[in-house]
Structure formats: C-alpha cells, structure tokens
Scaffold this motif. Structure first.
Motif, PDB file in Angstrom:
ATOM      1  N   THR A 287       1.357  -0.542  -1.820  1.00  0.00           N
ATOM      2  CA  THR A 287       1.413  -1.167  -3.136  1.00  0.00           C
ATOM      3  C   THR A 287       0.024  -1.529  -3.641  1.00  0.00           C
ATOM      4  O   THR A 287      -0.926  -1.615  -2.857  1.00  0.00           O
ATOM      5  CB  THR A 287       2.297  -2.436  -3.091  1.00  0.00           C
ATOM      6  OG1 THR A 287       2.467  -2.954  -4.414  1.00  0.00           O
ATOM      7  CG2 THR A 287       1.670  -3.498  -2.214  1.00  0.00           C
TER       8      THR A 287
ATOM      9  N   SER B 206       6.472 -10.979   0.609  1.00  0.00           N
ATOM     10  CA  SER B 206       7.427 -10.478  -0.384  1.00  0.00           C
ATOM     11  C   SER B 206       8.194  -9.278   0.160  1.00  0.00           C
ATOM     12  O   SER B 206       9.417  -9.167  -0.016  1.00  0.00           O
ATOM     13  CB  SER B 206       6.684 -10.096  -1.667  1.00  0.00           C
ATOM     14  OG  SER B 206       7.546  -9.458  -2.584  1.00  0.00           O
ATOM     15  N   TYR B 207       7.481  -8.377   0.846  1.00  0.00           N
ATOM     16  CA  TYR B 207       8.112  -7.187   1.408  1.00  0.00           C
ATOM     17  C   TYR B 207       9.127  -7.552   2.498  1.00  0.00           C
ATOM     18  O   TYR B 207      10.267  -7.082   2.484  1.00  0.00           O
ATOM     19  CB  TYR B 207       7.048  -6.251   1.974  1.00  0.00           C
ATOM     20  CG  TYR B 207       7.611  -5.152   2.850  1.00  0.00           C
ATOM     21  CD1 TYR B 207       8.238  -4.049   2.293  1.00  0.00           C
ATOM     22  CD2 TYR B 207       7.541  -5.235   4.243  1.00  0.00           C
ATOM     23  CE1 TYR B 207       8.772  -3.052   3.097  1.00  0.00           C
ATOM     24  CE2 TYR B 207       8.064  -4.247   5.047  1.00  0.00           C
ATOM     25  CZ  TYR B 207       8.679  -3.159   4.473  1.00  0.00           C
ATOM     26  OH  TYR B 207       9.219  -2.185   5.272  1.00  0.00           O
TER      27      TYR B 207
ATOM     28  N   ASP C 132       3.503   2.369  -6.430  1.00  0.00           N
ATOM     29  CA  ASP C 132       4.056   1.787  -5.210  1.00  0.00           C
ATOM     30  C   ASP C 132       4.955   2.812  -4.530  1.00  0.00           C
ATOM     31  O   ASP C 132       5.743   3.496  -5.204  1.00  0.00           O
ATOM     32  CB  ASP C 132       4.867   0.527  -5.525  1.00  0.00           C
ATOM     33  CG  ASP C 132       3.985  -0.631  -5.971  1.00  0.00           C
ATOM     34  OD1 ASP C 132       2.753  -0.443  -6.020  1.00  0.00           O
ATOM     35  OD2 ASP C 132       4.531  -1.699  -6.280  1.00  0.00           O
TER      36      ASP C 132
ATOM     37  N   THR D 259       1.869 -10.089  -0.609  1.00  0.00           N
ATOM     38  CA  THR D 259       2.573  -8.805  -0.597  1.00  0.00           C
ATOM     39  C   THR D 259       3.416  -8.661   0.661  1.00  0.00           C
ATOM     40  O   THR D 259       4.563  -8.217   0.621  1.00  0.00           O
ATOM     41  CB  THR D 259       1.560  -7.646  -0.663  1.00  0.00           C
ATOM     42  OG1 THR D 259       0.848  -7.729  -1.901  1.00  0.00           O
ATOM     43  CG2 THR D 259       2.246  -6.302  -0.561  1.00  0.00           C
TER      44      THR D 259
ATOM     45  N   SER E 271      -2.634  -2.432  -0.614  1.00  0.00           N
ATOM     46  CA  SER E 271      -2.125  -3.048   0.609  1.00  0.00           C
ATOM     47  C   SER E 271      -1.100  -2.110   1.237  1.00  0.00           C
ATOM     48  O   SER E 271      -0.262  -1.528   0.538  1.00  0.00           O
ATOM     49  CB  SER E 271      -1.467  -4.396   0.305  1.00  0.00           C
ATOM     50  OG  SER E 271      -2.418  -5.336  -0.142  1.00  0.00           O
TER      51      SER E 271
ATOM     52  N   SER F 247      -2.221  -4.143  -4.626  1.00  0.00           N
ATOM     53  CA  SER F 247      -2.364  -5.584  -4.513  1.00  0.00           C
ATOM     54  C   SER F 247      -3.587  -5.911  -3.680  1.00  0.00           C
ATOM     55  O   SER F 247      -3.857  -5.245  -2.680  1.00  0.00           O
ATOM     56  CB  SER F 247      -1.121  -6.204  -3.869  1.00  0.00           C
ATOM     57  OG  SER F 247      -1.333  -7.571  -3.584  1.00  0.00           O
TER      58      SER F 247
END
Length: 325
Positions: free
Chosen positions: A90, A101-102, A32, A98, A144, A92
């Motif tokens: 990342t 979450s980011y 990541d 994702t 992603s 995913s």
C-alpha cells in the motif's frame, strides 16, 4: 485494493513472492495490492535473526526444508502447503498504522466466519487465545509492505522440529511448547475447504480489480528474486562485539545487542532478534551513538531527542539504555 494472480498451476520458491511484493511496490507506486501464495516446506527468518539460534538447520537439511531470510523484522515462521501466505502492498509512510489497520481487517474477515478472532498489540492474529496468523512489515520510500501467515492446517512434525524458539520466548507466553500456542482454521471450521477459505478472504478484502501478472512482470520479478539467494543475505550477520547482551521486552520482542568500543567510545552496534522496525534500527543507533563515550549519561543525552521508539515501536529509551548497560 487490487487482487494479483499469477497464471501458473505450480508454486515457486518463496523468494519469488517476496520479490513480487517489491516489484509491485516499486512498479505501481499509487496502487494497493493483495495476493496469496503457498509454498513447499520453508522456514522464513526475520531480517535480524541469527539462523543457528532460531532454526534447526540439520533437520531442515535432512528433510528438504528451504531456509530463506526476508527483509522484514519479526520472528521465524514455517510455511508449507497447509499455510496460506498473505501479502499486502500500500501507499503509506505510516507503516505502523498501516500494519494495525491490515491485521484488524484480516481479523474482521475471520469473524465473518463466526470465529472469535482478534489482532493483538504486536503482530499476531488470534482465534480465542491461540495464534492463527503471524505478520510483519517493512517500508520502502512511499510504500509499506505487510506480509504474514494464515494457518489453515497444521503439520506438527514440521512445526515442532524446524524452529528452536528460546526458552525465554516460550516462557513469555506462559507455555511449554509451540503447539500449545497455535490453532488452525481447519480445527475451528472442519467443513470449510482451503479453497473456500481463500475465496472468503478474497470476497471480504478485495474491492478493486483482479490483475494477472504478464510474462514481462514475471521476468522482472525473477531478477529481483535472485538477491534472496545470495549466501551473504541468507546467513546474515555474525556479531562479534566486545559487549554482548540480550533481553526479551514485553510488546517489543527479543533484542540482542553486540557493541564494539574504541578508546572508551562506541564504534559499532549490531542488532539481532525478532523485533519489528519502522526503519533500519541498526543504522539509526549507529548514526546517533557512534563516537559517544560509553557512559550512561552520555548515551541518555544522545538519545534524548532520538528515542528508540522512532524505529522500534514500543521500545522506550530507558529499556534500551538498560540493555546497553
């Protein structure tokens, strides 16, 4: 998550950093990454947007404002030295999870500065009820990529003259201008310098190593960069279907659909707008609707097991069919 830096004092044109995202995603599939960047004045349009509709091209040409197209969906944004761009890569396959979450992590970092920050249901980060950051995403196999703006300061002349948001888009926010919808870090925290703000983001987000790009890395990124300068890519599509319709859908964005029929059957669908997608929506709809007789019942049947929400988050089958018919 590792922090990536480039050992150069001068900034590059914006496509270099878009290519850097792709390079890191493909070159290091199990790691990541996060990095920040700033550029000279540039308009970045979304993958499916029509430049003439979204951008004041004459102003940009007269004032040396670059116009670049990115590979993610969403709306057009303006970047300059007052605007810090964030990139997150990342491992995913669930790009929507994702993404949320980011943006929640970025909002949390702002709250640690005492700001009333939150991420909304689509792609913005807010301070109070005003936008300070817009974000987008796209997916490559197994990876992603999320990227977005962070408005440290505000050049009103640049912001107000480069973009041409539709009246429908502004009306959906209940306001009369772009300026009334946004805020910036400097307005909220006037004693916090841009460098101190960037360091705060690093300190609160990064939990891995700091990596410096090598000369070989940069050479490979520069090769990827060149595709963003192709005239065909920057100009984008010019829909010429027999049926042309558009609508702004709450929680989804603007979708313009251009459809060609052949002997009463759907032969091609072209999409434009500022919607976000988890896969190529245009390919998806052409795959499932091409050859279908242009009747509501036939389209409903074709989409019953292939709902639009699979590729455009929040878009219901009913909303998409109402757009077509």
């Amino acid at each position: 998550m590792d922090f990536v830096i480039i050992n150069e004092s001068a900034s590059r044109r914006l496509p270099f950093y878009l290519a850097e995202e792709e390079y890191l995603a493909r070159r290091y599939p199990d790691r990541d990454f996060f990095f920040m960047w700033q550029v000279e004045p540039t308009v970045i349009v979304g993958r499916h947007q029509l430049i003439d509709k979204e951008v004041n091209v004459d102003f940009c040409k007269a004032n040396n404002v670059d116009i670049i197209r990115r590979k993610s969906g969403g709306g057009a944004v303006v970047a300059d030295r007052n605007n810090i761009m964030f990139s997150y890569i990342t491992s995913s396959d669930d790009v929507t999870t994702t993404f949320s979450s980011y943006t929640s992590r970025i909002a949390h970092s702002l709250r640690l500065l005492g700001l009333d920050a939150s991420d909304n249901s689509r792609n913005d980060i807010l301070i109070g009820d005003k936008k300070v950051s817009g974000n987008s995403f796209y997916h490559i196999p197994g990876r992603s990529i999320v990227h977005g703006t962070m408005l440290y300061d505000f050049d009103f002349n640049l912001m107000s003259n480069t973009l041409s948001p539709s009246k429908e888009k502004l009306a959906s926010h209940g306001v009369a201008s772009t300026r009334s919808r946004v805020t910036c870090i400097k307005d909220c925290l006037p004693n916090l310098s841009i460098e101190d703000f960037k360091q705060h983001i690093i300190d609160t987000l990064i939990d891995g190593d700091t990596i410096t790009l090598t000369d070989n890395d940069i050479a490979d990124i520069e090769k990827l960069e060149q595709e963003y300068y192709r005239n065909e890519w920057i100009i984008g599509k010019n829909p010429k279907g027999e049926l042309n319709t558009s609508k702004r859908i709450d929680g989804v964005g603007e979708i313009a659909l251009s459809m060609t029929l052949n002997h009463g059957k759907i032969s091609n669908i072209t999409l434009s707008g500022d919607f976000l997608e988890t896969a190529d929506a245009e390919d998806y709809f052409n795959q499932h609707l091409k050859g279908i007789t242009y009747h509501r019942e036939n389209v409903e049947s074709a989409l019953s097991e292939n709902p639009p929400s699979k590729v455009i988050p929040g878009l219901t089958t009913t909303e998409f069919i109402n757009l077509i018919f």
